[in-house]
Design an enzyme around this catalytic site. Structure first.
Site, mmCIF file in Angstrom:
data_model
loop_
_atom_site.group_PDB
_atom_site.id
_atom_site.type_symbol
_atom_site.label_atom_id
_atom_site.label_comp_id
_atom_site.label_asym_id
_atom_site.label_seq_id
_atom_site.Cartn_x
_atom_site.Cartn_y
_atom_site.Cartn_z
ATOM 1 N N HIS A 35 -58.971 -6.431 -0.845
ATOM 2 C CA HIS A 35 -58.245 -5.161 -0.828
ATOM 3 C C HIS A 35 -56.907 -5.349 -0.135
ATOM 4 O O HIS A 35 -56.642 -6.402 0.434
ATOM 5 C CB HIS A 35 -59.070 -4.106 -0.091
ATOM 6 C CG HIS A 35 -60.255 -3.650 -0.863
ATOM 7 N ND1 HIS A 35 -61.364 -3.131 -0.260
ATOM 8 C CD2 HIS A 35 -60.516 -3.658 -2.181
ATOM 9 C CE1 HIS A 35 -62.250 -2.816 -1.186
ATOM 10 N NE2 HIS A 35 -61.747 -3.132 -2.362
ATOM 11 N N THR A 36 -56.088 -4.271 -0.184
ATOM 12 C CA THR A 36 -54.788 -4.345 0.483
ATOM 13 C C THR A 36 -54.951 -4.691 1.963
ATOM 14 O O THR A 36 -55.697 -4.019 2.677
ATOM 15 C CB THR A 36 -54.065 -2.986 0.361
ATOM 16 O OG1 THR A 36 -54.080 -2.589 -0.990
ATOM 17 C CG2 THR A 36 -52.631 -3.107 0.829
ATOM 18 N N GLN A 37 -54.269 -5.732 2.408
ATOM 19 C CA GLN A 37 -54.337 -6.127 3.817
ATOM 20 C C GLN A 37 -53.063 -5.747 4.547
ATOM 21 O O GLN A 37 -53.035 -5.648 5.757
ATOM 22 C CB GLN A 37 -54.518 -7.646 3.915
ATOM 23 C CG GLN A 37 -55.681 -8.185 3.136
ATOM 24 C CD GLN A 37 -56.994 -7.964 3.866
ATOM 25 O OE1 GLN A 37 -57.115 -8.268 5.049
ATOM 26 N NE2 GLN A 37 -57.973 -7.435 3.164
#
Lengths: 265, 261
Positions: A35-37
């Site tokens: 997922h977006t980090q």
């Protein structure tokens, strides 16, 4: 070869042994899913202040790629419906996603002939649900959002919403660096909700322009080009694009030596 | 019709020996007996109008809209089975949304007409479903200007300057031809559309009806599909009713003359 229609073309189990499903199920990343980090292309502060009859809000037009000033024409103030503007800071691709989500919301709301136009408080509620749902999936939309507009009681409405799903309201709001640099300046004009009644449109606008200047002085991810919007409960939305920070004085820069460590002398 | 009792009209997926699909023809019959709908393509916009037959005095007037919106810039009106009309609009909305999701721009009118046409056609090929009992008028505004299409129960779709479907289509079509389309302005077309619907209603004289109208125009609705505002609608109705009275008077005159003779 297998001739069973569901396994067509596979090596025949009788000849080659059981088919190893781990091969076809194997992932080619180290992680099960990603997922977006972190945000990639970002927009900096959005600042807003309430006045007697409405709200003034501003955001610059820069899209930064890390410290690189990558895009200089990003519009981060998004009008939704007739009397709401959403100001978005943080990840620009997530901004575009939110923009499309709001557009879809508007289209669906207008299916039955715009008989129930939505107001700023409705849009704020929707965005809060969207952002909270995404953070609960551990895949947040990496933004801080300011919703400015007129609510269903025909009063100015100003509220904040962010990637954690946190929401709050205040007569002055700012995201990012603005929360440190602009809020104190804006609160000089309107500290508490009851002060708002004494603030004129001109005062509010002046405070926003002053804050945009200070932000450009000190925020290294900002630009001097910005958009400003005034939402008035009587006259509606007026958008000003391609504004420039004016009357700057860089005199103080002459006194700066080194990276700050030399200034005490 | 030769279809009765032959068995060739029982299924969609079977042709009669002379090459006809009777189920589709029956579906067209459902449209022929429904309230009239028209679409007009103008120089500067699109106008939709429909004769909404009111089946009960208990229904709230102005509710249960027949003209629907697929996207900001696309309007739809259909004659025939009302739920079928709702269904095709739902499908249109899905198509429009999916197009926007992929291409990040609004779907063009020829595209949506094509997608809906293909969708309707599929319902003429399978044994497990029935064809749509509606003719659908789709119109809108895109980067190429204004467009107007009509989709028949067979899935056939053509572009038109002006089109009428439903019971009063014959008289409505001949009225539309007199307008010399598309050389007409939307504001005039609204009045003419009202008049055409009022005239077409002669066929259903015993039933109550409501006139429903919508329009799309860059100048007046910003390219959006919207219902015609109250004042313009009232003006158009007045124009239509005045004209109707004149016709009645003419008829009476004729009768008088006949009697004199």
């Amino acid at each position: 070869m297998e001739h069973d229609p569901f396994k067509w073309g596979r090596p025949d189990n009788a000849t080659y042994g059981d088919y190893d499903y781990r091969i076809s199920n194997a992932k080619n990343t180290e992680f099960p899913s990603m997922h977006t980090q972190q945000p990639i292309v970002t927009g900096t502060s959005v600042i807003a202040i309430k006045y007697k009859n409405g709200i003034v809000m501003a955001a610059d037009n820069l899209g930064s790629y890390g410290s690189l000033a990558r895009f200089s024409n990003i519009e981060r103030l998004i009008p939704v419906g007739k009397d709401t503007v959403v100001g978005i800071s943080g990840d620009i691709s997530d901004l575009q996603y939110i923009e499309r989500a709001l557009d879809e919301l508007e289209v669906e709301n207008d299916y039955d002939g715009a008989s129930h136009p939505f107001k700023a408080n409705h849009i704020h509620e929707y965005l809060n649900k969207l952002l909270y749902q995404r953070r609960s999936k551990l895949n947040p939309l990496w933004n801080a959002v300011v919703v400015a507009g007129i609510n269903s009681d025909n009063e100015p409405f100003l509220a904040h919403n962010d990637l954690l799903g946190v929401q709050f309201s205040s007569p002055t709001l700012a995201t990012g660096f603005g929360a440190h640099l602009a809020i104190p300046l804006l609160r000089k004009v309107a500290d508490k909700e009851e002060d708002v009644a004494h603030v004129t449109k001109e005062q509010a606008r002046e405070a926003i322009l002053q804050s945009m200047k200070v932000l450009f002085y000190r925020d290294a991810r900002s630009s001097n080009r910005f958009s400003l919007v005034t939402i008035d409960k009587d006259t509606g939305i007026s958008f000003e694009k391609d504004l420039k920070v004016e009357n700057m004085s860089w005199k103080y820069a002459e006194t700066i030596k080194g990276y700050g460590n030399l200034q005490k002398f | 019709m030769t279809s009765i009792g032959t068995g060739y009209d029982l299924s969609n997926s079977i042709f009669s020996p002379d090459g006809r699909n009777f189920q589709v023809e029956y579906a067209a019959k459902a449209v022929e007996n429904a309230g009239t709908s028209i679409g007009i393509k103008c120089e500067d916009g699109i106008v939709f109008a429909t004769e909404k037959l009111v089946s009960s005095k208990l229904l709230v007037s102005g509710a249960n809209k027949r003209i629907q919106t697929i996207d900001r810039h696309i309007g739809v009106v259909s004659s025939g089975l009302v739920p079928d009309g709702r269904h095709i609009v739902n499908r249109g909305r899905q198509e429009s949304k999916s197009y926007k999701g992929i291409f990040k721009q609004p779907i063009s009118i020829p595209q949506i007409a094509s997608r809906l046409g293909n969708y309707v056609q599929v319902y003429t090929t399978a044994n497990s479903v029935r064809p749509f009992g509606i003719s659908t008028i789709v119109g809108g505004h895109d980067s190429q200007g204004y467009h107007l299409y009509m989709i028949e129960p067979s899935g056939v779709y053509w572009g038109y300057q002006g089109i009428a479907v439903g019971k009063g289509r014959q008289s409505a079509k001949s009225e539309l031809e007199k307008l010399k389309l598309p050389g007409i302005k939307v504001k005039d077309a609204i009045k003419e559309a009202a008049k055409i619907i009022y005239t077409a209603h002669e066929d259903f004289k015993d039933k109550d009806f409501e006139l429903e109208m919508s329009w799309i125009s860059e100048e007046f609705t910003n390219g959006r599909h919207e219902f015609v505002p109250e004042d313009l609608l009232a003006e158009a109705k007045k124009y239509a009713e005045e004209d109707e009275d004149e016709d009645d008077e003419d008829d009476e005159d004729d009768e008088d003359e006949e009697m004199a003779e």
